[in-house]
Structure formats: C-alpha cells, structure tokens
Design an enzyme around this catalytic site. Structure first.
Site, PDB file in Angstrom:
ATOM      1  N   HIS A 268      -9.465   8.167  -9.883  1.00 27.50           N
ATOM      2  CA  HIS A 268     -10.597   7.407 -11.290  1.00 27.50           C
ATOM      3  C   HIS A 268      -9.856   7.947 -12.523  1.00 27.50           C
ATOM      4  CE1 HIS A 268     -13.979   6.229 -12.141  1.00 27.50           C
ATOM      5  NE2 HIS A 268     -15.532   7.579 -12.301  1.00 27.50           N
ATOM      6  N   HIS A 307      -6.871  -2.224 -10.188  1.00 29.41           N
ATOM      7  CA  HIS A 307      -8.488  -1.476 -10.398  1.00 29.41           C
ATOM      8  C   HIS A 307      -9.478  -2.113  -8.945  1.00 29.41           C
ATOM      9  CE1 HIS A 307     -12.306  -1.271 -12.910  1.00 29.41           C
ATOM     10  NE2 HIS A 307     -11.969   0.028 -13.293  1.00 29.41           N
ATOM     11  N   ASP A 363      -6.328   3.811 -18.286  1.00 27.59           N
ATOM     12  CA  ASP A 363      -5.439   4.967 -18.325  1.00 27.59           C
ATOM     13  C   ASP A 363      -4.492   4.932 -18.158  1.00 27.59           C
ATOM     14  OD1 ASP A 363      -7.639   6.825 -17.418  1.00 27.59           O
ATOM     15  OD2 ASP A 363      -7.910   6.046 -15.562  1.00 27.59           O
TER      16      ASP A 363
HETATM   17  N1  CMC Z   1       0.219   0.886  -7.828  1.00 32.18           N
HETATM   18  C1  CMC Z   1       0.490   0.391  -6.355  1.00 32.18           C
HETATM   19  N2  CMC Z   1       0.005  -0.366  -5.682  1.00 32.18           N
HETATM   20  C2  CMC Z   1      -1.115  -0.705  -5.791  1.00 32.18           C
HETATM   21  C3  CMC Z   1      -2.123   0.290  -7.243  1.00 32.18           C
HETATM   22  C4  CMC Z   1      -0.948   0.706  -7.523  1.00 32.18           C
HETATM   23  N3  CMC Z   1      -1.354   2.199  -8.847  1.00 32.18           N
HETATM   24  N4  CMC Z   1      -2.935  -0.015  -6.897  1.00 32.18           N
HETATM   25  C5  CMC Z   1      -3.311  -0.902  -5.536  1.00 32.18           C
HETATM   26  N5  CMC Z   1      -2.265  -0.946  -5.112  1.00 32.18           N
HETATM   27  C6  CMC Z   1      -1.745  -2.068  -4.032  1.00 32.18           C
HETATM   28  C7  CMC Z   1      -2.657  -1.490  -2.689  1.00 32.18           C
HETATM   29  O1  CMC Z   1      -1.195  -0.831  -2.154  1.00 32.18           O
HETATM   30  C8  CMC Z   1      -2.415  -2.343  -1.688  1.00 32.18           C
HETATM   31  O2  CMC Z   1      -1.136  -2.888  -1.452  1.00 32.18           O
HETATM   32  P1  CMC Z   1      -1.813  -3.689  -0.050  1.00 32.18           P
HETATM   33  O3  CMC Z   1      -2.689  -5.081  -0.212  1.00 32.18           O
HETATM   34  O4  CMC Z   1      -0.340  -4.618   0.366  1.00 32.18           O
HETATM   35  O5  CMC Z   1      -1.936  -2.746   1.500  1.00 32.18           O
HETATM   36  C9  CMC Z   1      -3.576  -3.400  -3.122  1.00 32.18           C
HETATM   37  O6  CMC Z   1      -2.565  -3.169  -3.850  1.00 32.18           O
HETATM   38  C10 CMC Z   1      -5.055  -3.426  -3.094  1.00 32.18           C
HETATM   39  O7  CMC Z   1      -4.982  -2.131  -3.401  1.00 32.18           O
HETATM   40  P2  CMC Z   1      -6.458  -0.911  -2.797  1.00 32.18           P
HETATM   41  O8  CMC Z   1      -6.234   0.200  -2.566  1.00 32.18           O
HETATM   42  O9  CMC Z   1      -6.772  -2.070  -1.958  1.00 32.18           O
HETATM   43  O10 CMC Z   1      -7.452  -1.525  -4.535  1.00 32.18           O
HETATM   44  P3  CMC Z   1      -8.328  -0.473  -4.042  1.00 32.18           P
HETATM   45  O11 CMC Z   1      -9.684  -1.559  -5.638  1.00 32.18           O
HETATM   46  O12 CMC Z   1      -8.917   0.358  -3.671  1.00 32.18           O
HETATM   47  O13 CMC Z   1      -8.428   0.857  -5.338  1.00 32.18           O
HETATM   48  C11 CMC Z   1      -7.757   1.963  -7.623  1.00 32.18           C
HETATM   49  C12 CMC Z   1      -8.356   0.406  -7.152  1.00 32.18           C
HETATM   50  C13 CMC Z   1      -7.611   1.922  -9.153  1.00 32.18           C
HETATM   51  C14 CMC Z   1      -7.998   3.029  -6.856  1.00 32.18           C
HETATM   52  C15 CMC Z   1      -6.033   1.258  -7.288  1.00 32.18           C
HETATM   53  O14 CMC Z   1      -5.176   0.222  -7.899  1.00 32.18           O
HETATM   54  C16 CMC Z   1      -4.861   2.635  -7.899  1.00 32.18           C
HETATM   55  O15 CMC Z   1      -4.807   3.659  -6.793  1.00 32.18           O
HETATM   56  N6  CMC Z   1      -4.205   2.574  -8.908  1.00 32.18           N
HETATM   57  C17 CMC Z   1      -3.861   4.062  -9.214  1.00 32.18           C
HETATM   58  C18 CMC Z   1      -4.726   5.321 -10.032  1.00 32.18           C
HETATM   59  C19 CMC Z   1      -5.170   4.942 -11.107  1.00 32.18           C
HETATM   60  O16 CMC Z   1      -4.372   3.980 -12.037  1.00 32.18           O
HETATM   61  N7  CMC Z   1      -7.039   4.635 -11.448  1.00 32.18           N
HETATM   62  C20 CMC Z   1      -7.614   4.274 -12.503  1.00 32.18           C
HETATM   63  C21 CMC Z   1      -8.244   3.215 -11.978  1.00 32.18           C
HETATM   64  S1  CMC Z   1      -9.153   2.548 -13.881  1.00 32.18           S
HETATM   65  C22 CMC Z   1      -9.903   4.109 -14.075  1.00 32.18           C
HETATM   66  C23 CMC Z   1     -10.784   4.166 -13.672  1.00 32.18           C
HETATM   67  O17 CMC Z   1     -12.899   3.423 -14.008  1.00 32.18           O
HETATM   68  O18 CMC Z   1     -11.347   4.902 -13.071  1.00 32.18           O
END
Ligand code: CMC
Length: 428
Positions: A268, A307, A363
């Site tokens: 986050h 995201h 971010d």
């Molecule tokens: N790098 C590599 N792969 C990713 C990433 C990433 N940053 N984010 C998602 N994926 C992949 C994930 O592995 C999954 O792949 P598969 O379908 O093969 O298993 C797919 O994309 C869907 O990901 P998810 O984890 O189900 O997506 P989510 O909606 O649960 O997570 C997130 C959203 C923001 C937590 C995630 O994208 C992430 O961890 N990003 C990196 C951390 C980050 O930058 N966070 C800041 C978010 S913006 C600020 C805020 O509002 O908090």
C-alpha cells in the site's frame, strides 16, 4: 418479472428467489433466506480481500479503474492538481463542496492555528532510537494524541468531530517533521503559522540556522500537488481500516493510527519506499533485464506497478511524471530516473505486464521526487499519510453518518476441527 432483479434457483431445494438489483449491486443479506433446510444458517457470500464487495455507499471519491478516472466529489484529479491547493481539497473531501472565499479563509485559519503539539510529545520522541522508522512513530503518536484529547471519544457529536478533524490535519506535519528532526539529532522547529500548509511543513523539516527560512516555491507547490494526489482513494486498505476501527466508535486518533498502520505496508503506502529500495537493488541499467525476468518468474514484484482498481494507467502517476520534470529542474535530475523510465518502457511492452494490465501507479515516481527534494526513504510513507488523513477523516465521518452502517464484522467459513476434548499435557 421486474427488469432490475436477479433470479436465482437454489438447486439444493429447487426454491426460486428474485433479488432486487440496485446500483449494479445485490445485497449480501438477501442470500441469507436461501437455506438448504430449516436449521441451515442461510447462504453467505465469500469474498476474501473484498475483491467484489461494496462495503458502503460513498459520495467522496469516484474511480473508474478501466478508464483511468479519479475524481474527488466529482472534480477530476487533473483539474484539482492543476488549480487547487491541498487545504482546499481537504475541505472539499470533508465538506462535499469547494470552499468560497470566506470559508476558505476560516478553514485555513483554523488549520494553521492548531499546528502546535503538546510538549509531552517531545518526551515521547526521546523514547525512540534515532533510527526508529517514522511511520512506526506516526502510528504511536496518533495513539498518544488520543490520550490527550479524551473528549474526542464523543464521535456522534458533529462539533466535537470537526474539532478533532482540524486538530489531526493541523498536527500531523508537526509530528512527522519532529520525528525526522529527532532521527537526525536536530532541534525541533516550531510551526510558523504565517506559512502555507506545505511551506510550514518544509520549514519544520529543513530549516537550520536561516533566520527567515523560505522554501523554494516550486518545491512547495510540488509537495502541495503530491498531497492533492494522495488525499483520498475511496475504499482502499487504509480507508477501510479507518472505517472498520471507527465503526466500533473508537476515537478518530486511534482510528487514524489503524489507518496509518495499514498504509505502512509495502503493498500500500509503503510502496513508494519499496520502489526506491528496488531501484537501489537493481543498481545499474544492465541489471534490468534479469530483474524483469525475476519478476516474471514470480521471485519478486515490480514495486510501484499494478493496482487493485486501475487496470489502465493510474491518472495520478501521469500527473506525477510531469511534476517530476519541474522538481528535477530545481534539484537536479535524480540518477535513478533513467532506470525507472527504462523499467516502465520494458514493462509496458512486455506480455507479462500487458496481459495482467499492470501499469505504473502513484508510487512509482513519487519516491524519486521525494528523494530529489531531500527526504530520506523512510519518510516516503509518512508523506503519503499526511495528506491521506483528510481522506481517512472524510471516510470515517461519512461512515458515522451512514444510518446503514454498524460495527464492521465480517463472517467466516470455519475450516478448523470439530469439537474435541482437551488433552492433558502428559497425554500429548
Ligand atoms: N509485479 C509483478 N506482478 C504483479 C504485480 C507487480 N507489481 N502486481 C500484480 N502482479 C501480478 C500477480 O502476480 C498476479 O499474477 P498471476 O495472475 O499470474 O498470479 C496478477 O498480477 C494479479 O495480481 P494480484 O496480486 O491478484 O492483484 P491485486 O489487485 O491483489 O494487487 C497490488 C494489487 C497493488 C497489491 C499489486 O499490484 C502489487 O503488489 N503491486 C506492487 C506494490 C505497489 O506498488 N503498491 C502500491 C499500490 S498504489 C498505492 C496505493 O493506493 O496503495
């Protein structure tokens, strides 16, 4: 049959149900009537991480993740970033409308006259080691303020609520700046209430021996724009934490301590810090391809990408990218920018990221700007928390006024043992 309904046949019993659809939503409680037998509790919906569950009705922030749209109270984020100020945006989030001249002057006056914190906070500060993470301290200080302002517990009283909303927005920069000064062993700088919200914050952070410290106006405005971009983002992890904790009628200070704790995580608001650490780990341009391979193999995440809601470019990231150029003209170019640009270029053209709709989020570039402005990496999530406080407070207040809301209490699917008898120690 009414058009806006959902027809369901429960194949366990053959019973038919017609559920109303309002605002593209069916009510989870309408499923409870679907029972397999008289004794059955009734059907529940299962949604780990609330991926498809609306937990409230809200009039604060609108996001269309597919189109990359973000609006506060209907106003596009791009227009607010261009024309508004953080304090005006905070007023908008909290009150629903932009302030007129009189309201704006009164609001600014209120916020700037509550910037001082209890001197006891200095004693608290001394309890921390110089290298204590400022986010941990921020969480603790918010808890500490709850012990000073016991009157804030009267959360159903709108006047009391407003009094403490103002206090929190006013005092957060002071607490954050003092945590930073303490980590450097520098004397604390008291608020200067003649300065703007961000100008005063920069002064409390960076003033040394100058008698008339004046922040660079471009950096002061850049920080204000970053604060606008971070002010709210509807039902994210931290706003949901503020609402959930606040739903037990806990006071706003501890509700925001909970929200700050949620924000602290690297998925986050801790992501801006994690991006910089990631760029440091990559080290050189030539290591980018192997780093990307590691991401695609699932060994690590590309921080600052992806995201839950945006499946198109994050509109905040677009504004920030432009802002970065203005900041770097003053501070000099952050050497990590080229690496970030290269990572973005590769990721936007790589099937792994394209297929999963992973784009840079807010971010990805904010940390580069903060670093160029002289903030240490540990301060980045704090710089997210300060402006997000107005969003948390708006969400918290809306929750308290919402007649449909009650104490937050999800259900579970129990997967543990059935009843079993206690086994004495010598029999285990
Ligand atoms: N790098 C590599 N792969 C990713 C990433 C990433 N940053 N984010 C998602 N994926 C992949 C994930 O592995 C999954 O792949 P598969 O379908 O093969 O298993 C797919 O994309 C869907 O990901 P998810 O984890 O189900 O997506 P989510 O909606 O649960 O997570 C997130 C959203 C923001 C937590 C995630 O994208 C992430 O961890 N990003 C990196 C951390 C980050 O930058 N966070 C800041 C978010 S913006 C600020 C805020 O509002 O908090």
């Amino acid at each position: 049959m009414a058009a806006d309904t959902l027809s369901i046949t429960d194949n366990r019993t053959g019973n038919n149900f017609e559920l109303p659809i309002n605002d593209g939503t069916v009510r989870a409680m309408d499923f409870r009537q679907m029972k397999s037998s008289e004794e059955d509790f009734g059907l529940m919906v299962y949604d780990p991480a609330y991926k498809n569950t609306a937990s409230c009705r809200s009039a604060i922030t609108y996001i269309d993740g597919d189109k990359g749209i973000l609006r506060y109270r209907g106003y596009p984020i791009e227009q607010l970033a261009e024309q508004s100020t953080y304090l005006e945006v905070a007023y908008l989030l909290l009150n629903g409308e932009l302030p007129n001249k009189t309201e704006s002057a009164a609001w600014t006056n209120e916020v700037t006259t509550h910037t001082y914190v209890h001197e006891f906070l200095k004693t608290c500060m001394e309890g921390y080691r110089y290298d204590a993470h400022p986010m941990g301290r921020l969480v603790a200080f918010l808890g500490t303020l709850s012990t000073f302002y016991t009157g804030s517990k009267d959360v159903r009283n709108p006047e009391i609520r407003n009094e403490h909303i103002v206090k929190i927005i006013s005092k957060l920069p002071t607490m954050a700046a003092w945590a930073y000064r303490h980590s450097l062993g520098r004397p604390y700088v008291y608020p200067d209430n003649d300065m703007s919200y961000c100008g005063n914050f920069l002064s409390m952070l960076f003033q040394l021996a100058e008698p008339n410290y004046k922040p660079n106006p471009i950096l002061e405005r850049a920080l204000d724009v970053l604060f606008i971009l971070h002010a709210d983002h509807e039902q994210n992890c931290s706003a949901s934490a503020a609402r959930a904790v606040g739903s037990s009628e806990a006071d706003p200070y501890v509700s925001l301590a909970a929200a700050s704790a949620a924000l602290y995580g690297p998925l986050h608001g801790g992501a801006n810090e994690a991006v910089l650490r990631m760029l440091d780990d990559i080290g050189e341009m030539k290591n980018i391809p192997s780093f990307i391979e590691g991401v695609k193999n699932g060994e690590r995440r590309l921080m600052g990408f992806g995201h839950r809601v945006y499946k198109n470019y994050d509109p905040r990231a677009r504004v920030i990218k432009k802002l970065a150029d203005q900041v770097f003209e003053v501070t000099g170019r952050n050497p990590r920018l080229d690496m970030a640009l290269e990572l973005e270029k590769i990721a936007l053209n790589d099937e792994y990221f394209v297929k999963r709709k992973l784009y840079p989020n807010v971010d990805f570039y904010s940390g580069l700007i903060y670093q160029a402005m002289g903030f240490p990496t540990e301060m980045f999530p704090v710089l997210f928390a300060i402006p997000r406080a107005s969003g948390w407070l708006a969400q918290w207040s809306e929750m308290l006024d919402d007649k449909e809301q009650k104490i937050a209490r999800p259900r579970q699917i129990y997967t543990g043992h059935g009843a079993r008898d206690y086994v004495p120690m010598d029999k285990r």
